[in-house]
Write an enzyme that holds these catalytic residues in place. Structure first.
Site, PDB file in Angstrom:
ATOM      1  CE  LYS A   1     -33.657 -71.620 -28.404  1.00  0.00           C
ATOM      2  NZ  LYS A   1     -34.420 -72.696 -27.705  1.00  0.00           N
ATOM      3  CB  SER A   2     -32.468 -72.501 -36.577  1.00  0.00           C
ATOM      4  OG  SER A   2     -31.200 -72.035 -36.203  1.00  0.00           O
ATOM      5  N   GLY A   3     -35.624 -73.125 -35.157  1.00  0.00           N
ATOM      6  CA  GLY A   3     -36.935 -73.651 -35.533  1.00  0.00           C
ATOM      7  C   GLY A   3     -36.961 -75.175 -35.563  1.00  0.00           C
ATOM      8  CB  THR A   4     -34.782 -77.648 -33.809  1.00  0.00           C
ATOM      9  OG1 THR A   4     -33.753 -76.689 -33.853  1.00  0.00           O
ATOM     10  CG2 THR A   4     -34.274 -79.041 -34.073  1.00  0.00           C
TER      11      THR A   4
ATOM     12  CD1 TRP B   1     -37.263 -87.276 -25.186  1.00  0.00           C
ATOM     13  CD2 TRP B   1     -38.110 -85.221 -24.968  1.00  0.00           C
ATOM     14  NE1 TRP B   1     -37.978 -87.240 -24.016  1.00  0.00           N
ATOM     15  CE2 TRP B   1     -38.505 -85.994 -23.843  1.00  0.00           C
ATOM     16  CE3 TRP B   1     -38.526 -83.884 -25.041  1.00  0.00           C
ATOM     17  CZ2 TRP B   1     -39.298 -85.479 -22.817  1.00  0.00           C
ATOM     18  CZ3 TRP B   1     -39.308 -83.382 -24.013  1.00  0.00           C
ATOM     19  CH2 TRP B   1     -39.684 -84.169 -22.919  1.00  0.00           C
TER      20      TRP B   1
ATOM     21  CG  HIS C   1     -28.818 -78.953 -32.591  1.00  0.00           C
ATOM     22  ND1 HIS C   1     -29.741 -78.328 -33.396  1.00  0.00           N
ATOM     23  CD2 HIS C   1     -29.373 -78.972 -31.338  1.00  0.00           C
ATOM     24  CE1 HIS C   1     -30.811 -78.001 -32.678  1.00  0.00           C
ATOM     25  NE2 HIS C   1     -30.614 -78.387 -31.434  1.00  0.00           N
TER      26      HIS C   1
ATOM     27  NE  ARG D   1     -35.631 -67.259 -35.164  1.00  0.00           N
ATOM     28  CZ  ARG D   1     -36.112 -67.285 -33.924  1.00  0.00           C
ATOM     29  NH1 ARG D   1     -35.688 -68.193 -33.063  1.00  0.00           N
ATOM     30  NH2 ARG D   1     -37.028 -66.410 -33.549  1.00  0.00           N
TER      31      ARG D   1
ATOM     32  CB  SER E   1     -33.819 -67.587 -29.849  1.00  0.00           C
ATOM     33  OG  SER E   1     -34.507 -68.717 -29.406  1.00  0.00           O
TER      34      SER E   1
HETATM   35  P1  A3P Z   1     -37.780 -67.566 -29.717  1.00  0.00           P
HETATM   36  O1  A3P Z   1     -36.893 -67.837 -28.545  1.00  0.00           O
HETATM   37  O2  A3P Z   1     -37.278 -66.457 -30.584  1.00  0.00           O
HETATM   38  O3  A3P Z   1     -39.219 -67.379 -29.344  1.00  0.00           O
HETATM   39  P2  A3P Z   1     -35.389 -74.468 -31.548  1.00  0.00           P
HETATM   40  O4  A3P Z   1     -36.558 -75.381 -31.534  1.00  0.00           O
HETATM   41  O5  A3P Z   1     -34.493 -74.640 -32.731  1.00  0.00           O
HETATM   42  O6  A3P Z   1     -34.658 -74.497 -30.250  1.00  0.00           O
HETATM   43  O7  A3P Z   1     -35.964 -72.983 -31.741  1.00  0.00           O
HETATM   44  C1  A3P Z   1     -36.705 -72.359 -30.725  1.00  0.00           C
HETATM   45  C2  A3P Z   1     -37.291 -71.076 -31.282  1.00  0.00           C
HETATM   46  O8  A3P Z   1     -38.359 -71.421 -32.192  1.00  0.00           O
HETATM   47  C3  A3P Z   1     -37.909 -70.213 -30.189  1.00  0.00           C
HETATM   48  O9  A3P Z   1     -37.745 -68.868 -30.660  1.00  0.00           O
HETATM   49  C4  A3P Z   1     -39.361 -70.664 -30.246  1.00  0.00           C
HETATM   50  O10 A3P Z   1     -40.274 -69.755 -29.665  1.00  0.00           O
HETATM   51  C5  A3P Z   1     -39.548 -70.757 -31.754  1.00  0.00           C
HETATM   52  N1  A3P Z   1     -40.721 -71.561 -32.138  1.00  0.00           N
HETATM   53  C6  A3P Z   1     -41.046 -72.810 -31.760  1.00  0.00           C
HETATM   54  N2  A3P Z   1     -42.229 -73.174 -32.280  1.00  0.00           N
HETATM   55  C7  A3P Z   1     -42.671 -72.130 -33.015  1.00  0.00           C
HETATM   56  C8  A3P Z   1     -43.847 -71.889 -33.793  1.00  0.00           C
HETATM   57  N3  A3P Z   1     -44.817 -72.782 -33.901  1.00  0.00           N
HETATM   58  N4  A3P Z   1     -43.966 -70.681 -34.407  1.00  0.00           N
HETATM   59  C9  A3P Z   1     -43.010 -69.748 -34.305  1.00  0.00           C
HETATM   60  N5  A3P Z   1     -41.868 -69.919 -33.576  1.00  0.00           N
HETATM   61  C10 A3P Z   1     -41.706 -71.096 -32.939  1.00  0.00           C
END
Ligand code: A3P
Length: 290
Positions: free
Chosen positions: A45-48, A73, A101, A123, A131
């Site tokens: 949930k950090s922007g992966t 994936w 991860h 993040r 998230s």
């Molecule tokens: P939120 O749940 O706060 O909206 P990961 O990919 O590590 O699982 O992280 C998912 C988080 O990244 C989610 O956060 C998702 O909405 C956010 N995310 C994915 N793509 C994004 C983008 N293009 N811009 C901003 N946030 C993004």
């Protein structure tokens, strides 16, 4: 019907058994990296997914064809998940994009001496935990989230699936001083200045981009483009595995959503745990904890 939410324990860390086996985890920690590999590393949930999208777009100079036809994936598989061996074996790419991860304490030995380029995405942990909490509600392969206070306590103790956020960030960022093929970038930086983040990545990956290519990357990896792209918004995952009626993976895409969730007491407690766990870490964070 077999339960989907059974977790696999590996080196005292829980991993969703739906995606991980002892063999796949073992294979990951003894993986033979190629010097041309690009490894995206993050705590969940950090922007992966965002970084997977950016790197794919950059490697195709902003052309979104692959992003719109191949699920994330399959183009940037998670090393520790059971299907990655087949995907990586079949890869003909000169620069394989691999995601993980895993904490550094587990993957560090396999990377030792490798010239693979490592992109570490972090993040604000307050936003990551919020998230992650919402993600638990839709992901049937994760344990019941429980109440938010219960979930927050598990996060702070490091007992959620994928282990401790604190160990993760401290382990990986300790590599900044010792690996020159290591880049630390934050979700917040990407949100604040996406073209700037893409330029920084392009220089790190030695993948020069013209300004119109940067623009195209920015356009295709915006939150709204990704939310509407089924190759990356996880709507291809069947309902029994991810319950899309309970929320969406591309949820808010903002910073500071923790303020809608944390009470003042929870915030104070979080800050005190953060201070004590991070006291041995010299990192300066771009996000503001307050
Ligand atoms: P939120 O749940 O706060 O909206 P990961 O990919 O590590 O699982 O992280 C998912 C988080 O990244 C989610 O956060 C998702 O909405 C956010 N995310 C994915 N793509 C994004 C983008 N293009 N811009 C901003 N946030 C993004």
């Amino acid at each position: 019907m077999a339960r989907l939410d059974v977790q696999e324990t590996f080196h005292d860390i829980l991993f969703p058994g739906h995606l991980h086996t002892q063999e796949s985890l073992q294979r990951a920690v003894s993986f033979l990296f190629q010097d041309t590999d690009i490894l995206i590393v993050s705590y969940p949930k950090s922007g992966t997914t965002w970084m997977q999208e950016i790197v794919t777009l950059m490697s195709h100079r902003g052309d979104a064809h692959i992003n719109q036809t191949v699920p994330n994936w399959a183009r940037a598989p998670w090393l520790e998940q059971f299907y990655s061996a087949a995907v990586l074996e079949a890869s003909t790419s000169t620069h394989r994009v691999i995601t993980t991860h895993l904490p550094h304490q587990l993957l560090g030995p396999a990377l030792q001496g490798s010239k693979a380029k490592v992109i570490y995405v972090s993040r604000n942990p307050k936003d990551a935990v919020v998230s992650f909490y919402h993600f638990h509600k839709i992901a049937n392969f994760l344990p019941e989230a429980g109440t938010f206070p219960e979930f927050l306590n598990k996060f702070l103790k490091g007992t959620l699936s994928y282990g401790s956020w604190f160990d993760h960030i401290k382990g990986w960022t300790s590599q900044m001083a010792v690996m020159d093929n290591f880049l630390h970038i934050t979700y917040e930086e990407m949100l604040m200045d996406l073209p700037g983040a893409i330029r920084r990545l392009s220089s790190f990956l030695q993948c020069p981009l013209a300004e119109d290519e940067v623009k195209s990357c920015v356009q295709h990896c915006s939150f709204s483009s990704m939310k509407n792209n089924k190759m990356v918004n996880y709507t291809l995952i069947p309902e029994n595995i991810m319950d899309h009626s309970k929320g969406s993976f591309m949820r808010k895409g903002k910073t500071g959503d923790w303020k809608n969730m944390f009470t003042e007491d929870q915030n104070q407690y979080f800050e005190s745990v953060f201070r004590s766990k991070m006291q041995d870490c010299a990192l300066e964070f771009v996000w503001e904890l307050q």
